[in-house]
Design a protein around this motif. Structure first.
Motif, mmCIF file in Angstrom:
data_model
loop_
_atom_site.group_PDB
_atom_site.id
_atom_site.type_symbol
_atom_site.label_atom_id
_atom_site.label_comp_id
_atom_site.label_asym_id
_atom_site.label_seq_id
_atom_site.Cartn_x
_atom_site.Cartn_y
_atom_site.Cartn_z
ATOM 1 N N HIS A 1 0.793 -1.263 -0.026
ATOM 2 C CA HIS A 1 -0.024 -0.036 0.132
ATOM 3 C C HIS A 1 0.871 1.293 0.062
ATOM 4 C CE1 HIS A 1 -3.143 -2.688 2.140
ATOM 5 N NE2 HIS A 1 -3.129 -2.935 0.830
ATOM 6 N N ALA A 2 2.081 1.005 0.010
ATOM 7 C CA ALA A 2 2.962 2.177 0.283
ATOM 8 C C ALA A 2 3.193 3.107 -1.179
ATOM 9 C CB ALA A 2 4.541 1.848 0.347
ATOM 10 N N ARG A 3 3.054 4.698 -0.547
ATOM 11 C CA ARG A 3 3.134 5.568 -1.866
ATOM 12 C C ARG A 3 4.760 5.459 -2.046
ATOM 13 N NH1 ARG A 3 2.583 12.008 -0.529
ATOM 14 N NH2 ARG A 3 3.165 12.571 -2.858
ATOM 15 N N ILE A 4 5.029 5.426 -3.477
ATOM 16 C CA ILE A 4 6.312 5.458 -4.258
ATOM 17 C C ILE A 4 6.506 6.709 -4.422
ATOM 18 C CG2 ILE A 4 7.631 4.537 -5.980
ATOM 19 C CD1 ILE A 4 5.547 2.127 -6.114
ATOM 20 N N PHE A 5 8.025 7.062 -4.051
ATOM 21 C CA PHE A 5 8.573 8.475 -4.486
ATOM 22 C C PHE A 5 9.810 8.395 -5.302
ATOM 23 C CE2 PHE A 5 6.576 8.677 -0.162
ATOM 24 C CZ PHE A 5 6.220 10.173 -0.248
ATOM 25 N N ASP A 6 9.921 9.235 -6.358
ATOM 26 C CA ASP A 6 11.080 9.341 -6.954
ATOM 27 C C ASP A 6 12.265 9.643 -5.947
ATOM 28 O OD1 ASP A 6 10.321 8.860 -9.482
ATOM 29 O OD2 ASP A 6 9.793 10.981 -9.593
ATOM 30 N N ASN A 7 13.533 8.950 -6.303
ATOM 31 C CA ASN A 7 14.588 9.304 -5.089
ATOM 32 C C ASN A 7 15.151 10.608 -5.004
ATOM 33 O OD1 ASN A 7 14.672 6.552 -4.378
ATOM 34 N ND2 ASN A 7 16.599 6.090 -5.690
ATOM 35 N N ALA A 8 14.791 11.147 -6.157
ATOM 36 C CA ALA A 8 15.043 12.915 -6.125
ATOM 37 C C ALA A 8 14.289 13.663 -5.249
ATOM 38 C CB ALA A 8 15.091 13.335 -7.462
ATOM 39 N N ASP A 9 12.926 13.143 -4.875
ATOM 40 C CA ASP A 9 11.975 13.908 -3.997
ATOM 41 C C ASP A 9 11.895 13.170 -2.620
ATOM 42 O OD1 ASP A 9 11.349 15.355 -6.224
ATOM 43 O OD2 ASP A 9 9.954 13.833 -7.028
ATOM 44 N N VAL A 10 12.421 12.031 -2.407
ATOM 45 C CA VAL A 10 11.948 11.511 -1.043
ATOM 46 C C VAL A 10 12.445 12.313 0.209
ATOM 47 C CG1 VAL A 10 14.337 9.766 -1.182
ATOM 48 C CG2 VAL A 10 12.041 9.080 -0.143
ATOM 49 N N GLU A 11 13.735 12.629 -0.188
ATOM 50 C CA GLU A 11 14.362 13.480 1.000
ATOM 51 C C GLU A 11 13.311 14.845 1.730
ATOM 52 O OE1 GLU A 11 16.774 12.917 3.050
ATOM 53 O OE2 GLU A 11 17.190 11.202 2.106
ATOM 54 N N ASP A 12 12.759 15.493 0.665
ATOM 55 C CA ASP A 12 11.906 16.478 0.994
ATOM 56 C C ASP A 12 10.431 15.843 1.540
ATOM 57 O OD1 ASP A 12 13.464 18.563 0.207
ATOM 58 O OD2 ASP A 12 12.756 18.488 -1.804
ATOM 59 N N ALA A 13 10.134 14.547 1.140
ATOM 60 C CA ALA A 13 8.749 13.965 1.611
ATOM 61 C C ALA A 13 9.186 13.527 2.962
ATOM 62 C CB ALA A 13 8.556 12.748 0.668
ATOM 63 N N ILE A 14 10.474 13.059 3.231
ATOM 64 C CA ILE A 14 10.584 12.598 4.640
ATOM 65 C C ILE A 14 10.537 13.730 5.637
ATOM 66 C CG2 ILE A 14 12.360 11.627 6.208
ATOM 67 C CD1 ILE A 14 13.456 10.080 3.643
ATOM 68 N N LYS A 15 11.287 14.796 5.251
ATOM 69 C CA LYS A 15 11.204 16.048 5.883
ATOM 70 C C LYS A 15 9.425 16.636 6.388
ATOM 71 C CE LYS A 15 15.767 17.953 4.593
ATOM 72 N NZ LYS A 15 16.160 19.046 4.047
ATOM 73 N N GLN A 16 8.884 16.300 5.334
ATOM 74 C CA GLN A 16 7.415 16.944 5.483
ATOM 75 C C GLN A 16 6.612 16.056 6.197
ATOM 76 O OE1 GLN A 16 5.780 17.213 1.547
ATOM 77 N NE2 GLN A 16 7.126 18.887 0.985
ATOM 78 N N THR A 17 6.989 14.527 6.259
ATOM 79 C CA THR A 17 6.399 13.536 7.027
ATOM 80 C C THR A 17 6.723 13.713 8.619
ATOM 81 O OG1 THR A 17 6.340 12.068 5.141
ATOM 82 C CG2 THR A 17 6.122 11.027 7.301
ATOM 83 N N LYS A 18 8.009 14.004 8.664
ATOM 84 C CA LYS A 18 8.426 14.065 10.122
ATOM 85 C C LYS A 18 7.749 15.347 10.873
ATOM 86 C CE LYS A 18 13.061 11.810 9.944
ATOM 87 N NZ LYS A 18 14.378 11.858 9.891
#
Length: 109
Positions: free
Chosen positions: A40-57
């Motif tokens: 069920h996981a949302r997939i992120f491009d590796n170029a975008d995942v660091e920003d997504a991690i920051k937003q998630t935190k």
């Protein structure tokens, strides 16, 4: 970058994972929240995942989690499957799971 992310390629895709504080279960970020199922996981491009991690935190849900980080996916796998063995075990079960067991060869003595 989180030290667990140092194996991530600049290209490819990743998912975001964590452990729930309540019970320690591995969870995966989805479009609607968190799931115990990597499928069920949302997939992120590796170029975008660091920003997504920051937003998630920065979300309120992050207070219920520990160890939020990205996991690179195996580009050759059918479906969503982590690249490393460690993360495949976290995603699919303990190492005693049949998918991780050694192949038994009956003719070898």
């Amino acid at each position: 970058m989180d030290v667990r992310n140092n194996r991530r390629d600049t290209t490819g895709a990743s998912v975001i994972t964590a452990n729930r504080l309540l019970d320690g279960r591995t969870v995966w970020l989805t479009q609607q929240g968190w799931s115990e199922h990597i499928a069920h996981a949302r997939i992120f491009d590796n170029a975008d995942v660091e920003d997504a991690i920051k937003q998630t935190k920065a979300t309120p849900d992050a207070r219920k989690l520990v160890g939020i980080y990205g996991v690179q996916l195996d580009p050759s796998a059918a479906g969503i499957s982590p690249l490393t063995m460690r993360e495949r075990i976290r995603a699919f079960g303990p190492s005693v799971h049949p998918d991780f067991a050694l192949v038994e060869i009956s003719h070898v003595h």
